[in-house]
Design a protein around this motif. Structure first.
Motif, PDB file in Angstrom:
ATOM      1  N   ASN A  30      -7.575  -0.332   2.230  1.00 51.03           N
ATOM      2  CA  ASN A  30      -6.420   0.395   2.076  1.00 51.03           C
ATOM      3  C   ASN A  30      -6.490   2.133   2.913  1.00 51.03           C
ATOM      4  O   ASN A  30      -5.900   3.126   2.279  1.00 51.03           O
ATOM      5  N   SER A  85      -6.445   4.971   5.046  1.00 51.09           N
ATOM      6  CA  SER A  85      -5.390   5.132   5.982  1.00 51.09           C
ATOM      7  C   SER A  85      -5.458   5.328   7.723  1.00 51.09           C
ATOM      8  O   SER A  85      -7.314   5.514   7.666  1.00 51.09           O
ATOM      9  N   SER A 123     -10.488   1.323  -0.811  1.00 55.27           N
ATOM     10  CA  SER A 123     -10.349   2.788   0.265  1.00 55.27           C
ATOM     11  C   SER A 123     -11.994   2.997   0.057  1.00 55.27           C
ATOM     12  O   SER A 123     -12.126   4.485   0.595  1.00 55.27           O
ATOM     13  N   CYS A 157       0.528  -1.096   0.342  1.00 53.82           N
ATOM     14  CA  CYS A 157      -0.316   0.275   0.516  1.00 53.82           C
ATOM     15  C   CYS A 157       0.885   1.131   0.253  1.00 53.82           C
ATOM     16  O   CYS A 157       0.949   1.952  -0.488  1.00 53.82           O
ATOM     17  N   SER A 196      -2.019   2.112   5.921  1.00 52.50           N
ATOM     18  CA  SER A 196      -3.405   1.714   6.469  1.00 52.50           C
ATOM     19  C   SER A 196      -3.633   1.037   7.800  1.00 52.50           C
ATOM     20  O   SER A 196      -2.253   0.043   8.381  1.00 52.50           O
TER      21      SER A 196
END
Length: 1281
Positions: free
Chosen positions: A284, A286, A270, A243, A327
């Motif tokens: 993914n 963060s 995401s 990632c 992530s």
């Protein structure tokens, strides 16, 4: 499907493919593109020097997002579709500077300048991510950036001065396409043009497949593509999901992998959503995004109040930039692969009841609790984490998380804990069902405290016997590992109990007595503030004017060149050292058959040959076409050892070995035995500190270029002349064939006086043998393992006093660890420094040097003097405790009278002069203290810092709190600034006829201490010319031949003198021209033209002779106040006041900055910095930012006040000034003494009073253990009800 990765850097399109490797970082790529303002110091994401701005498409929402990121961790192959802004994209000397760069310069927030671009980019990243911000936001984003020079205060002040309007009005570089002001965030270029398109990026991410030299890189654009890739991998294939690849900042040597799969373009991963069962986050997403969503949810969604506690804890996970990149799934993957990884993210979410959904190309999505997740074999099942679901918690649930770490930001946990309990508060706070009690950092298998959970299940937390039973169960079931890098087992067991107790206190609230209630809370650092006070002295301007650093703007824009930044030379080779992997063994053979070219022989012995004396000792230098190839070559060298013996690693171990010779001379005055006989009290004790790394931000580096007359050498050296001599000696060539140049260095602190010469000599040896340019740039790990730092010290003392605490005799033995050879002894300066500002008729201070199997230690900021001054302060404190006197009263009763003398250390100067090729002659034996102004300074500090009132407040606080303690300490100091009668600094001042511009070359090294700024002010003052026409040129071994070292505040101070004298000679000639012309007021340019037309020499060289620059005492007083969490050992420095004697400052912003930076470096020495070794091999485990902890912006005094003593010119000093770069270091001992006082209060509460020895660093482990907290005292009602 594309085989190329395209992205923009500052609006310019770039494309990479199979020409790079999967490990090639963005920083490496930027440097190859000659964008070197993005610095690299640690290379592991721990320092922030490599900061960039990333703008990219968020694949789920299809919107752009911008954030700061760490270039040293980002794989360049993962940058597809990104818009990257580097420091070069903000501003420069040609198009103008960005407002953030301006503010940092204006507030004197840059010293050596190596960290400055990273600081700027951190702030810039926040301004691009947020539409508005607070002072707390500004302080928060600086958690990712380290600085050794400044002490952080001016950086924080600078960025707080940046407003939203400033950013809206700011202009950066023009857009290459439109010519209009650009924010540095243009999107990808059009395929048919080489200029930025600034058009909207495609909504749909593009798949990529790159066949690299030794691996395959995939970047799927959908979940199905990811599954197809996984199902197509052969059995046993070693693959890695990528990632942001932040894991390599911790675990550097994993792999090799045949397949890399970048997941950043998959929209499903995401996704962020809210569902009836909780908040859902794709793999993914963060950590920063989770924190933002949690903060919102805690305020707006029922059942998510606990999430704010997670956010608070996660603010200490890495730094802001790391959280922007990393992530949650990547963090979990590290935990799965490394069970001992103390993941704050994993533990806190596990306690919150989070579940993870995983998928597989073979079908069947599954949900897993987090403890079950650790048991899965993801690789063999080709399973992928898809999303995280965090459910709401009932209002009955009490949730609490803790992180115990050696500093307050950008740090991994020593240990962490999370608690989740359903509690019936109306029924004596009875736990409903089984609670969840989790710990990390114990051992690789321990998570659940099953016994403690059982002890609390369905029981009342108000029942003292239940609480004690839970603590005992916890104590019995925790069995910490014994890895050397981890805190002691006892500490972790003790703190585990403390954290359970703190949680229970927090739940029962007012049921517990007020004296223990504060034990539930965490320490809260207030927003940082500061004050700086100094005289205006406008009558001396431009001298004494508070000006900004002359190199400030080019440092803040990344334009300032360091050795690693110099343009590559034709046929340049890269050097990498081969070093030993045993600390005490015979070298049988060195097999280079699998490597490249090894340089290992020289006319003078440069490398270890028969035996390795420490882990990391240089054995040879590999040279290759690139830095990557030279590192691979060094790794391929096979060294065989035998006669492997246990290394000697500590002073205690070394004291069992024969002492080396010669040993230093003792400092003796009077008769200590007679003094002890006359004393009413005789006390004994010990005090010491651990090793300290210089932590210069620019690692050691040399570029050597063969020429027709020898070698041109560019080195990051504090002593160009000694570097020249070392090279000449090793190569067996005349010194006049070695041309050394030093333009600036990114911090030194003594570490680049002699220790860098092995890099310089080896590089020159390689360049001479290969007949090609060679550049060697060490990484931080090599610097920390191959080179030494500050000597560890342990001193024992015996002191005799009368009934009023007046000193009668002081006897001490000061033992220092020189490393494997006694070359740069620090302890020769220690004995004469012990008396400081105090008087005693009888002294006997003996220095002892021992040898260990560690790198040769060397001079480090305020070497020896720090140990001498702090030993004396320890003795004063001990006397005060033993006699039950106020320490301030003991200090005042023992202050030395006016007209006293202070002995000086001859050993250091004999050594340095010997290094400089001459005998030490006319070294001053003592320094006369005409007037001891400490008493007056102490009176001033007591008033300005409100010391007496604050002492009473501290006493009251401590009486009312068992588990939080405060301490306050005041110390005084005399720092002997000793100048050998022969300490030449060779300076050349040249005025150019055409325009009157002035060029100065001096023998000092600009290493961040503001030397060049002071020189420019001196030149402008003495010549009467504008500062703007003065430029400082690099130091060279020809122009500034035979100059001494820039260290100990001597280099800057003496350089200013020699430049001043050269200018005075020039000024006299120019005044003669004015007289001949019959004018007094003439434009500078016209004056120079007239002088040159008359044949007047408008250049002047000066080198100071014997006795021109005199020795003198520097005085300082300081007060620091701290707050300590007794249960955990964590602490805050609440306030520090410093009053520093600087004479009449030549440059007050420079001097204030030196005081702050020196103090904070000392604070690190005394509270957090130490070496940790593998006892079997002697490897220094603390070889980077993961285990070695220097202070951050969140650790320095929250209220930091510095004043330069007013109206105290120093007539015999250089331009009435005194040195400031070194003396402030010992004043940081006030932090340690304040902590000792806080600990003493805690010990007294437990029934233990009296003195205890001091062995720094006073880190969180040592502080908690010294408090002697017994579990039996962890009650709700001390003394019972």
């Amino acid at each position: 499907m594309t085989e190329k990765v395209t992205f923009t850097i500052n609006g310019e399109q770039h494309e990479v493919g199979a020409d790079v490797s999967a490990d090639t970082s963005l920083s490496t790529y930027l440097h190859a593109q000659h964008l070197r303002g993005t610095r690299v110091t640690c290379g592991t994401g721990g320092c922030g020097a490599c900061m960039v701005l990333v703008t990219r498409l968020e694949p789920d929402a299809g919107e752009k997002m911008s954030y700061s990121a760490l270039g040293c961790l980002i794989p360049v192959l993962g940058c597809g579709g990104w818009e990257i802004t580097t420091i070069e994209g903000l501003g420069n000397r040609f198009e103008g500077y960005h407002v953030i760069q301006d503010r940092l310069v204006e507030h004197y927030g840059t010293q050596c300048g190596y960290c400055s671009p990273g600081m700027v980019m951190s702030m810039y990243g926040m301004t691009q991510e947020k539409s508005s911000w607070t002072d707390a936001d500004v302080e928060g984003i600086l958690d990712a950036n380290l600085c050794r020079c400044t002490g952080y205060r001016p950086i924080v002040d600078a960025f707080k001065a940046v407003t939203v309007q400033d950013i809206e009005d700011a202009h950066t570089l023009s857009c290459p396409r439109t010519g209009q002001p650009c924010k540095g965030r243009c999107s990808l270029k059009s395929a048919d043009t080489k200029t930025s398109s600034c058009s909207k990026q495609s909504e749909k991410p593009e798949s990529r497949l790159l066949q690299l030299r030794d691996a395959t890189w995939h970047q799927p654009a959908s979940l199905q593509e990811l599954y197809d890739i996984l199902s197509g991998l052969p059995q046993g294939a070693k693959y890695r999901f990528v990632c942001s690849d932040t894991a390599k900042g911790i675990y550097h040597n994993e792999g090799p992998y045949s397949t890399y799969i970048s997941t950043t373009s998959i929209p499903e991963l995401s996704r962020v959503a809210a569902s009836p069962s909780g908040l859902v986050f794709g793999a993914n997403v963060s950590i920063s995004r989770l924190m933002s969503e949690f903060s919102t949810a805690s305020q707006s969604l029922s059942g998510f109040g606990f999430a704010e506690k997670i956010v608070k804890m996660w603010k200490r996970v890495g730094g802001t930039a790391l959280r922007n990149m990393g992530s949650w799934a990547g963090n979990f993957a590290i935990k799965i692969a490394h069970r001992d990884f103390p993941s704050d993210v994993f533990l806190s979410l596990m306690a919150a009841g989070a579940v993870v959904k995983s998928g597989s190309p073979y079908g069947g999505d599954k949900e897993h609790t987090l403890d079950h997740l650790l048991d899965l074999d993801f690789e063999s099942e080709r399973r992928v984490m898809l999303e995280l679901r965090v459910p709401p918690l009932s209002d009955e649930v009490s949730y609490r998380v803790f992180k115990i770490a050696p500093r307050n930001a950008n740090v991994h946990a020593y240990m962490n804990a999370a608690f989740s309990m359903r509690v019936d508060s109306a029924n004596a706070h009875t736990v409903i069902g089984r609670p969840l009690i989790l710990f990390g950092g114990i051992n690789e298998d321990f998570l659940h405290a099953w016994g403690a959970e059982a002890a609390l299940e369905d029981n009342s937390l108000e029942d003292e016997s239940i609480v004690q039973a839970a603590l005992k169960a916890l104590r019995d079931e925790i069995h910490p590992d014994d890895l050397p890098e981890n805190p002691s087992a006892k500490y972790r067991v003790d703190v585990a109990q403390s954290l359970l107790y703190k949680t229970i206190l927090g739940i029962v609230g007012d049921i517990a007595d007020a004296s223990v209630a504060s034990g539930a809370s965490d320490l809260e650092r207030p927003l940082a503030t500061g004050q700086q006070n100094y005289d205006e002295n406008a009558d001396r301007w431009p001298l004494s004017k508070p000006v900004t650093k002359v190199e400030g703007h080019i440092q803040c824009s990344g334009e300032a060149d360091y050795v690693a930044d110099l343009p590559p030379m034709c046929e340049e080779l890269s050097g990498c050292f081969v070093t030993s992997t045993q600390a005490n063994a015979r070298i049988v053979s060195i097999d280079t058959s699998a490597a490249l070219i090894l340089i290992s022989d020289s006319p003078a012995q440069l490398f270890a040959e028969e035996r390795s004396s420490y882990f990391g000792q240089p054995l040879g230098l590999i040279v290759a076409k690139t830095a990557e190839l030279s590192k691979q070559g060094a790794a391929a060298v096979v060294v065989t050892y035998d006669d492997i013996q246990a290394p000697v690693l500590t002073i205690k171990e070394a004291q069992q070995q024969p002492l080396p010779s010669p040993q230093g001379d003792p400092f003796v005055e009077g008769d200590v035995e007679a003094g002890f006989a006359a004393s009413t009290h005789v006390l004994e004790g010990g005090v010491g500190h651990d090793w300290q790394y210089h932590f210069y931000m620019e690692n050691q580096a040399t570029l050597a270029i063969p020429t027709d007359d020898g070698l041109d050498v560019f080195s990051s050296s504090q002593w160009a002349i000694e570097t020249q001599r070392s090279i000449g000696q090793v190569l067996g060539v005349p010194d006049n064939t070695v041309n050394v140049s030093v333009k600036r260095i990114g911090g030194g602190f003594g570490g680049k006086i002699t220790r860098g010469n092995i890099i310089a000599a080896a590089t020159c040896l390689a360049a001479r043998k290969m007949r090609k340019p060679v550049r060697t740039v060490l990484d931080m790990a090599t610097c920390m393992t191959m080179l030494g730092g500050r000597d560890p010290f342990w001193s024992t003392y015996k002191v005799g006093v009368d009934a009023e605490g007046r000193l009668q005799a002081v006897q001490a033995t000061m033992t220092s660890d020189a490393g494997y050879v006694n070359v740069d002894p620090n302890n020769t300066a220690s004995p004469p420094a012990v008396p400081s500002c105090y008087v005693c008729p009888n002294w006997e201070i003996t220095p002892v040097t021992v040898l260990t199997n560690t790198p040769n230690n060397t001079w480090t900021r305020t070497p020896g003097t720090t140990e001498g001054v702090t030993l004396m302060e320890t003795i004063i404190e001990h006397v005060a405790v033993a006699l039950n006197l106020d320490p301030l009263l003991v200090r005042q009763r023992n202050l030395m009278p006016d007209g006293s003398f202070r002995r000086v250390s001859e050993g250091v100067f004999r050594l340095r002069c010997g290094r400089g090729g001459r005998d030490a002659i006319a070294i001053p034996k003592q320094v006369k203290v005409e007037k001891n102004i400490i008493g007056d300074m102490l009176t001033q500090l007591m008033s300005s810092a409100d010391v007496e009132n604050r002492k009473q407040m501290v006493d009251t606080f401590n009486k009312n709190h068992l588990w939080k303690k405060r301490g306050i300490s005041v110390m005084t100091m005399l720092w002997p600034h000793v100048v050998p009668l022969l300490y030449p600094m060779n300076s050349l001042v040249s005025i150019n006829q055409r325009d009157g511009s002035v060029a100065v070359s001096h023998g000092g090294s600009e290493l961040g201490q503001g030397l060049n700024t002071k020189v420019v002010q001196v030149v402008s003052y003495e010549l009467g010319c504008p500062m703007e026409v003065v430029a400082v040129k690099p130091t060279t071994s020809h122009t500034n031949a035979n100059s001494q070292v820039t260290s100990g505040a001597l280099g800057s101070y003496t350089t200013a003198y020699s430049v001043s004298e050269a200018c005075k000679k020039l000024r006299a000639r120019l005044d003669g021209v004015k007289h001949a012309l019959g004018v007094e007021d003439i434009p500078w340019k016209d004056l120079i033209e007239a002088a040159a037309s008359e044949g007047v020499d408008i250049s002047e060289r000066y080198c100071n002779g014997p006795g021109e620059v005199l020795s003198y005492p520097v005085f300082g007083v300081c007060c620091s106040e701290v707050e300590l969490d007794v249960l955990t050992g964590q602490f805050l420095v609440l306030r520090t006041d410093i009053l520093q004697d600087a004479g009449t400052s030549m440059s007050p912003l420079v001097d204030v900055a030196q005081v702050e930076g020196g103090f904070v470096m000392g604070q690190g020495l005394f509270t957090s910095e130490k070496a940790i070794y593998d006892s079997a091999t002697g490897k220094r485990i603390t070889d980077g930012t993961w285990h070695y902890q220097v202070p951050t912006a969140h650790d320095v005094p929250a209220d930091f006040r510095v004043s330069l003593l007013s109206n105290t010119p120093h007539p015999t000093g250089v331009l009435d000034s005194k040195a400031t770069s070194e003396p402030p270091v010992p004043l940081s001992y006030t932090v340690l003494m304040a902590l000792r006082n806080a600990v003493a209060s805690a010990r007294a509460d437990g029934g233990t009073a009296g003195w205890f020895d001091i062995e720094a660093p006073f880190n969180v482990e040592k502080l908690q253990q010294l408090c002697l907290v017994e579990p039996s005292r962890m009650v709700l009602h001390p003394g019972g009800r």
